[in-house]
Design a protein around this motif. Structure first.
Motif, PDB file in Angstrom:
ATOM      1  N   TRP A  23       0.844  -1.209   0.000  1.00 14.65           N
ATOM      2  CA  TRP A  23       0.000   0.000   0.000  1.00 14.65           C
ATOM      3  C   TRP A  23       0.873   1.251   0.000  1.00 14.65           C
ATOM      4  O   TRP A  23       0.552   2.250  -0.658  1.00 14.65           O
ATOM      5  CB  TRP A  23      -0.925   0.009   1.216  1.00 14.65           C
ATOM      6  CG  TRP A  23      -2.180  -0.806   1.076  1.00 14.65           C
ATOM      7  CD1 TRP A  23      -2.622  -1.783   1.918  1.00 14.65           C
ATOM      8  CD2 TRP A  23      -3.168  -0.708   0.035  1.00 14.65           C
ATOM      9  NE1 TRP A  23      -3.810  -2.307   1.464  1.00 14.65           N
ATOM     10  CE2 TRP A  23      -4.178  -1.662   0.312  1.00 14.65           C
ATOM     11  CE3 TRP A  23      -3.294   0.080  -1.104  1.00 14.65           C
ATOM     12  CZ2 TRP A  23      -5.296  -1.831  -0.500  1.00 14.65           C
ATOM     13  CZ3 TRP A  23      -4.411  -0.094  -1.914  1.00 14.65           C
ATOM     14  CH2 TRP A  23      -5.395  -1.035  -1.616  1.00 14.65           C
ATOM     15  N   ARG A  26       2.038   2.006  -3.504  1.00 12.58           N
ATOM     16  CA  ARG A  26       0.942   2.482  -4.347  1.00 12.58           C
ATOM     17  C   ARG A  26       0.589   3.928  -4.017  1.00 12.58           C
ATOM     18  O   ARG A  26       0.345   4.752  -4.899  1.00 12.58           O
ATOM     19  CB  ARG A  26      -0.286   1.588  -4.168  1.00 12.58           C
ATOM     20  CG  ARG A  26      -0.241   0.336  -5.063  1.00 12.58           C
ATOM     21  CD  ARG A  26      -1.295  -0.664  -4.634  1.00 12.58           C
ATOM     22  NE  ARG A  26      -1.633  -1.637  -5.664  1.00 12.58           N
ATOM     23  CZ  ARG A  26      -0.816  -2.544  -6.146  1.00 12.58           C
ATOM     24  NH1 ARG A  26       0.414  -2.597  -5.702  1.00 12.58           N
ATOM     25  NH2 ARG A  26      -1.215  -3.392  -7.082  1.00 12.58           N
ATOM     26  N   LEU A  27       0.558   4.260  -2.731  1.00 10.29           N
ATOM     27  CA  LEU A  27       0.227   5.625  -2.330  1.00 10.29           C
ATOM     28  C   LEU A  27       1.299   6.595  -2.798  1.00 10.29           C
ATOM     29  O   LEU A  27       0.996   7.722  -3.222  1.00 10.29           O
ATOM     30  CB  LEU A  27       0.075   5.700  -0.815  1.00 10.29           C
ATOM     31  CG  LEU A  27      -1.144   4.972  -0.230  1.00 10.29           C
ATOM     32  CD1 LEU A  27      -1.008   4.871   1.293  1.00 10.29           C
ATOM     33  CD2 LEU A  27      -2.432   5.675  -0.604  1.00 10.29           C
ATOM     34  N   ARG A  28       2.547   6.182  -2.718  1.00  4.03           N
ATOM     35  CA  ARG A  28       3.636   7.056  -3.172  1.00  4.03           C
ATOM     36  C   ARG A  28       3.586   7.277  -4.685  1.00  4.03           C
ATOM     37  O   ARG A  28       3.973   8.333  -5.178  1.00  4.03           O
ATOM     38  CB  ARG A  28       4.989   6.437  -2.800  1.00  4.03           C
ATOM     39  CG  ARG A  28       5.252   6.341  -1.302  1.00  4.03           C
ATOM     40  CD  ARG A  28       5.748   7.621  -0.714  1.00  4.03           C
ATOM     41  NE  ARG A  28       7.055   8.006  -1.217  1.00  4.03           N
ATOM     42  CZ  ARG A  28       7.778   9.012  -0.732  1.00  4.03           C
ATOM     43  NH1 ARG A  28       7.300   9.731   0.259  1.00  4.03           N
ATOM     44  NH2 ARG A  28       8.951   9.308  -1.225  1.00  4.03           N
ATOM     45  N   GLY A  30       0.879   7.588  -6.415  1.00  2.00           N
ATOM     46  CA  GLY A  30      -0.123   8.618  -6.618  1.00  2.00           C
ATOM     47  C   GLY A  30      -1.125   8.354  -7.714  1.00  2.00           C
ATOM     48  O   GLY A  30      -1.723   9.310  -8.237  1.00  2.00           O
ATOM     49  N   LEU A  32      -3.739   5.792  -7.519  1.00  2.00           N
ATOM     50  CA  LEU A  32      -4.770   4.854  -7.087  1.00  2.00           C
ATOM     51  C   LEU A  32      -6.102   5.201  -7.734  1.00  2.00           C
ATOM     52  O   LEU A  32      -6.506   6.363  -7.763  1.00  2.00           O
ATOM     53  CB  LEU A  32      -4.939   4.895  -5.556  1.00  2.00           C
ATOM     54  CG  LEU A  32      -3.888   4.211  -4.682  1.00  2.00           C
ATOM     55  CD1 LEU A  32      -4.287   4.333  -3.225  1.00  2.00           C
ATOM     56  CD2 LEU A  32      -3.723   2.765  -5.059  1.00  2.00           C
ATOM     57  N   ARG A  37      -8.681   2.958  -3.923  1.00  2.00           N
ATOM     58  CA  ARG A  37      -8.647   3.881  -2.799  1.00  2.00           C
ATOM     59  C   ARG A  37      -9.636   3.457  -1.711  1.00  2.00           C
ATOM     60  O   ARG A  37      -9.329   3.490  -0.515  1.00  2.00           O
ATOM     61  CB  ARG A  37      -8.987   5.289  -3.281  1.00  2.00           C
ATOM     62  CG  ARG A  37      -9.205   6.318  -2.179  1.00  2.00           C
ATOM     63  CD  ARG A  37      -7.960   6.629  -1.412  1.00  2.00           C
ATOM     64  NE  ARG A  37      -6.964   7.295  -2.228  1.00  2.00           N
ATOM     65  CZ  ARG A  37      -5.822   7.766  -1.739  1.00  2.00           C
ATOM     66  NH1 ARG A  37      -5.542   7.610  -0.455  1.00  2.00           N
ATOM     67  NH2 ARG A  37      -4.949   8.359  -2.525  1.00  2.00           N
ATOM     68  N   PHE A  40      -8.219   0.541   0.119  1.00  2.00           N
ATOM     69  CA  PHE A  40      -7.191   0.976   1.056  1.00  2.00           C
ATOM     70  C   PHE A  40      -7.800   1.538   2.329  1.00  2.00           C
ATOM     71  O   PHE A  40      -7.352   1.233   3.438  1.00  2.00           O
ATOM     72  CB  PHE A  40      -6.293   2.020   0.405  1.00  2.00           C
ATOM     73  CG  PHE A  40      -5.409   2.743   1.389  1.00  2.00           C
ATOM     74  CD1 PHE A  40      -4.361   2.092   2.020  1.00  2.00           C
ATOM     75  CD2 PHE A  40      -5.657   4.080   1.702  1.00  2.00           C
ATOM     76  CE1 PHE A  40      -3.560   2.757   2.944  1.00  2.00           C
ATOM     77  CE2 PHE A  40      -4.860   4.738   2.622  1.00  2.00           C
ATOM     78  CZ  PHE A  40      -3.816   4.081   3.238  1.00  2.00           C
ATOM     79  N   GLU A  41      -8.836   2.380   2.186  1.00  2.00           N
ATOM     80  CA  GLU A  41      -9.469   2.973   3.368  1.00  2.00           C
ATOM     81  C   GLU A  41     -10.079   1.898   4.262  1.00  2.00           C
ATOM     82  O   GLU A  41     -10.018   1.996   5.494  1.00  2.00           O
ATOM     83  CB  GLU A  41     -10.530   3.988   2.942  1.00  2.00           C
ATOM     84  CG  GLU A  41      -9.972   5.225   2.226  1.00  2.00           C
ATOM     85  CD  GLU A  41      -9.036   6.041   3.105  1.00  2.00           C
ATOM     86  OE1 GLU A  41      -9.077   5.879   4.338  1.00  2.00           O
ATOM     87  OE2 GLU A  41      -8.255   6.841   2.547  1.00  2.00           O
ATOM     88  N   ARG A  44      -7.215   0.228   6.106  1.00  3.06           N
ATOM     89  CA  ARG A  44      -6.601   1.085   7.128  1.00  3.06           C
ATOM     90  C   ARG A  44      -7.485   1.248   8.364  1.00  3.06           C
ATOM     91  O   ARG A  44      -7.006   1.671   9.416  1.00  3.06           O
ATOM     92  CB  ARG A  44      -6.285   2.463   6.539  1.00  3.06           C
ATOM     93  CG  ARG A  44      -5.410   3.320   7.449  1.00  3.06           C
ATOM     94  CD  ARG A  44      -4.887   4.546   6.773  1.00  3.06           C
ATOM     95  NE  ARG A  44      -5.954   5.408   6.283  1.00  3.06           N
ATOM     96  CZ  ARG A  44      -5.750   6.605   5.760  1.00  3.06           C
ATOM     97  NH1 ARG A  44      -4.519   7.064   5.641  1.00  3.06           N
ATOM     98  NH2 ARG A  44      -6.756   7.341   5.320  1.00  3.06           N
ATOM     99  N   GLU A  57       6.023   4.036   7.061  1.00  2.00           N
ATOM    100  CA  GLU A  57       6.213   5.436   6.670  1.00  2.00           C
ATOM    101  C   GLU A  57       7.331   6.087   7.489  1.00  2.00           C
ATOM    102  O   GLU A  57       8.137   6.852   6.953  1.00  2.00           O
ATOM    103  CB  GLU A  57       4.903   6.197   6.864  1.00  2.00           C
ATOM    104  CG  GLU A  57       3.823   5.802   5.858  1.00  2.00           C
ATOM    105  CD  GLU A  57       2.480   6.445   6.160  1.00  2.00           C
ATOM    106  OE1 GLU A  57       2.271   6.852   7.331  1.00  2.00           O
ATOM    107  OE2 GLU A  57       1.646   6.538   5.242  1.00  2.00           O
TER     108      GLU A  57
END
Length: 253
Positions: A23, A26-28, A30, A32, A37, A40-41, A44, A57
């Motif tokens: 994840w 993928r977030l880095r 940018g 998604l 998304r 992912f939420e 999380r 992180e």
């Protein structure tokens, strides 16, 4: 231009740390999509998942800080792809062995370690014995004039044999000087502690010292060495036989 590398979806593995790392990459990147998304939420929302992602992180920030200025111009001129982020992920894992931030990487890089729920006993070359509790790790060095064991995480029970050389256990910034004894050292999120079952030890940190005799405990925190306490050492060390010992628990009506 080469096509971007298709990485496996983070939820295709049951490994929480690997999911967090996937994840993160993928977030880095940018890019998604809305469905990813949302996935992912949902992922999380699990507190353990959120904590593991935060550890990844934090580790990345520590690794990225030193070379950030030197690489700034290169980053501007080289667009990132999935291939690039896959390399970043690999570097993150390998560098983590040195930075030692994630517990699972700490155990992987230590001399002796145990998984969660596992206990392991080893006999050192000098005859001393170590018993590691679950999710614990130690580094051992018996080559010099001073025998050294460093507790990386978890807890360890030691039976030290006298061979003419000092025996020192390092836990955080503190050192436990041993003179033929049986005791346990443990690492915690907020404090470490030493529990002495037999013999005598001296604990030192930043010039401060405490001596313990059998049946005593010492807590160690960021504020330094605590006060020596008299305790039921056998009860506190019941984990050695896989037992859980409790006391002072009010009875149910």
């Amino acid at each position: 231009m080469k096509p971007a590398l298709a990485l496996p979806h983070p939820l295709d593995t049951d490994d929480r740390e690997q999911q967090a790392l996937d994840w993160f990459t993928r977030l880095r990147a940018g890019d998604l999509g809305s469905a990813e998304r949302q996935a992912f939420e949902r992922w999380r929302q699990d507190p353990d998942n959120a904590r593991t992602l935060a550890e990844v992180e934090m580790l990345w920030q520590q690794l990225e800080r030193p070379p950030r200025r030197a690489q700034r111009s290169e980053r501007r001129s080289a667009p990132r792809s999935w291939t690039g982020w896959a390399v970043v992920a690999g570097v993150l894992l390998i560098s983590g062995l040195v930075v030692l931030q994630l517990p699972w990487l700490q155990r992987l890089s230590s001399d002796v370690s145990t998984d969660s729920g596992e206990r392991r006993q080893i006999q050192l070359a000098d005859g001393s014995k170590l018993l590691l509790d679950g999710a614990s790790a130690v580094d051992v060095d018996l080559r010099g004039a001073v025998r050294k064991v460093r507790l990386v995480q978890g807890q360890v029970f030691l039976e030290v044999i006298h061979d003419g050389r000092p025996f020192v256990v390092e836990v955080g910034d503190a050192q436990v000087q041993v003179l033929g004894t049986r005791f346990a050292v443990s690492r915690g999120r907020d404090q470490d502690q030493v529990v002495l079952l037999k013999g005598r030890v001296e604990v030192s940190s930043d010039g401060d010292k405490r001596q313990l005799v059998a049946g005593q405990r010492l807590r160690i925190s960021d504020k330094g060495l605590g006060t020596v306490e008299n305790v039921d050492a056998e009860r506190l060390l019941a984990w050695r036989t896989g037992q859980l010992s409790v006391s002072d628990v009010p009875r149910l009506p």
